[in-house]
Write a protein that holds these residues in place. Structure first.
Motif, PDB file in Angstrom:
ATOM      1  N   UNK A   1      52.951  34.474  48.357  1.00 14.64           N
ATOM      2  CA  UNK A   1      51.907  34.591  47.335  1.00 14.64           C
ATOM      3  C   UNK A   1      51.894  33.306  46.500  1.00 14.64           C
ATOM      4  N   UNK A   2      50.710  32.688  46.381  1.00 14.55           N
ATOM      5  CA  UNK A   2      50.619  31.517  45.501  1.00 14.55           C
ATOM      6  C   UNK A   2      49.707  31.860  44.325  1.00 14.55           C
ATOM      7  N   UNK A   3      50.201  31.571  43.125  1.00 12.56           N
ATOM      8  CA  UNK A   3      49.317  31.774  41.976  1.00 12.56           C
ATOM      9  C   UNK A   3      48.168  30.759  42.017  1.00 12.56           C
ATOM     10  N   UNK A   4      46.976  31.201  41.729  1.00 12.41           N
ATOM     11  CA  UNK A   4      45.828  30.279  41.687  1.00 12.41           C
ATOM     12  C   UNK A   4      45.438  30.057  40.223  1.00 12.41           C
ATOM     13  N   UNK A   5      45.183  31.147  39.511  1.00 14.26           N
ATOM     14  CA  UNK A   5      44.935  31.029  38.073  1.00 14.26           C
ATOM     15  C   UNK A   5      43.735  30.163  37.729  1.00 14.26           C
ATOM     16  N   UNK A   6      42.671  30.301  38.497  1.00  7.05           N
ATOM     17  CA  UNK A   6      41.476  29.503  38.221  1.00  7.05           C
ATOM     18  C   UNK A   6      40.253  30.396  38.237  1.00  7.05           C
ATOM     19  N   UNK A   7      39.259  29.972  37.519  1.00  3.98           N
ATOM     20  CA  UNK A   7      37.993  30.669  37.580  1.00  3.98           C
ATOM     21  C   UNK A   7      37.407  30.456  38.966  1.00  3.98           C
ATOM     22  N   UNK A   8      36.730  31.462  39.481  1.00  4.39           N
ATOM     23  CA  UNK A   8      36.177  31.246  40.823  1.00  4.39           C
ATOM     24  C   UNK A   8      34.991  30.299  40.781  1.00  4.39           C
TER      25      UNK A   8
ATOM     26  N   UNK B   1      43.476  37.976  45.158  1.00  4.18           N
ATOM     27  CA  UNK B   1      43.372  38.950  44.058  1.00  4.18           C
ATOM     28  C   UNK B   1      42.447  38.368  42.986  1.00  4.18           C
TER      29      UNK B   1
ATOM     30  N   UNK C   1      40.311  34.017  39.849  1.00  3.02           N
ATOM     31  CA  UNK C   1      41.168  34.192  41.024  1.00  3.02           C
ATOM     32  C   UNK C   1      42.608  34.140  40.546  1.00  3.02           C
ATOM     33  N   UNK C   2      43.305  35.257  40.649  1.00  2.00           N
ATOM     34  CA  UNK C   2      44.680  35.310  40.166  1.00  2.00           C
ATOM     35  C   UNK C   2      45.635  34.649  41.144  1.00  2.00           C
ATOM     36  N   UNK C   3      45.628  35.129  42.377  1.00  2.00           N
ATOM     37  CA  UNK C   3      46.566  34.576  43.356  1.00  2.00           C
ATOM     38  C   UNK C   3      46.041  34.826  44.757  1.00  2.00           C
TER      39      UNK C   3
END
Lengths: 221, 124
Positions: A3-10, B30, B106-108
């Motif tokens: 699992x990689x955190x993305x933490x960005x607005x789409x 997610x 987008x969380x992850x």
């Protein structure tokens, strides 16, 4: 599997392009308005009047977004200012990189003010930052007073609201008090202008609001 | 049609993150979608399937968490559900700031990273 955190607005790619464009406009001293509304609220007529007024004092231009055709650009060009047309071919909103290209077409970075006429739609344009300095929207009284409650996002995101076609008030069942109550609950600091682009009623106050902002930018704000 | 544009943007963000981790495939994402955002998850899912075809995210499953709107009441300061023009259940006032419910986030993502054993579906 990892699992990689993305933490960005789409919408991150558009948001970045918009931020870069906003910074460039600030650096060049250009004020840019993103004018949004549903279809048929009177955007183009109101904009032609506004551009006619602004061009007396400022170097202004316009960008018109539409699904197809160059009708809006042709109407805006009657104001005698440079106009670029963006055809979105089915997309219901403008994006920052499209606006950036359109600005280059009309030498927009050497102007003092640009008004972007977004695609007529109360929903999608609210999600897409086009790099504007400020957002304004038009609601015409013919559309009905329930629109702020039904489409809250755009009303939340706008600095100014033009309540347009007020010359039609005697002919439509528009509860102005109810509409403005919802608008103010969503956005207490919004500036409201009651206008009729057709008769000219209320337009002076709107022109002043725009002119004050262009002058502030000229002073480096 | 705006879900198609959103799906394209989302795919770019996901492939960038996956590329940075040198992942082969994106298997799951997610997302947190606010109720006030103008996004319809099922439409976005369909649009994403279309734009992600024949990319490393072609089989990616989207998991949505819908975030309800919450408003910080301007009068009494409690966090309440509903929209700003709905009356506050505690003090009855309308108005307030929307603090949750606008996210399009987008969380992850779950990826097949270089060190992972093969699995989670057919390879290639």
């Amino acid at each position: 599997m990892t699992e990689i955190p993305v933490g960005k607005d789409l919408l991150d790619p558009n948001d970045r392009a918009a931020a870069a464009l906003r910074a460039r406009l600030a650096e060049r001293g250009v004020w840019m308005l993103n004018l949004m509304s549903g279809a048929g609220a009177g955007k183009t007529t109101l904009l032609v009047r506004t551009l006619e007024r602004l061009k007396r004092r400022f170097r202004v231009g316009a960008v018109a977004g539409d699904l197809e055709t160059s009708r809006d650009a042709e109407r805006l060009a009657t104001a005698g200012v440079p106009v670029a047309q963006i055809n979105t071919h089915g997309a219901c909103h403008l994006e920052a990189d499209q606006v950036e290209r359109a600005l280059r077409e009309i030498g927009g970075f050497d102007l003092e003010a640009v008004v972007v006429e977004n695609v007529g739609n109360l929903v999608c344009p609210a999600e897409f930052d086009v790099g504007e300095t400020e957002r304004a929207m038009i609601l015409s009284v013919a559309e009905g007073h329930d629109k702020p409650a039904k489409y809250p996002l755009m009303f939340t995101e706008s600095r100014a609201l033009l309540l347009n076609k007020i010359d039609l008030l005697p002919h439509v069942d528009f509860d102005e008090e109810a509409a403005l109550r919802d608008v103010r609950a969503l956005n207490p600091s919004v500036e409201v202008f009651r206008t009729s682009a057709r008769t000219g009623e209320g337009m002076e106050a709107w022109y002043r609001w725009v002119e004050d902002r262009i002058l502030a930018r000229r002073r480096g704000a | 049609m705006h879900e198609l544009a959103l799906a394209e943007q989302m795919l770019r963000v996901m492939l960038q993150s996956a590329g940075a981790a040198r992942a082969r495939r994106v298997l799951r994402a997610r997302l947190r979608i606010g109720a006030l955002s103008c996004i319809e998850p099922e439409t976005l899912r369909g649009a994403f399937e279309f734009v992600a075809r024949s990319t490393p995210a072609g089989e990616c499953e989207l998991h949505f968490v819908r975030v309800p709107v919450r408003v910080l009441c301007g009068a009494c300061g409690i966090l309440r559900p509903g929209l700003p023009f709905d009356p506050c259940p505690s003090c009855g006032a309308t108005g307030g700031e929307v603090v949750e419910g606008r996210e399009t986030f987008i969380e992850s993502i779950d990826v097949d990273a270089p060190g992972d054993p093969p699995g989670g579906g057919s390879e290639r």
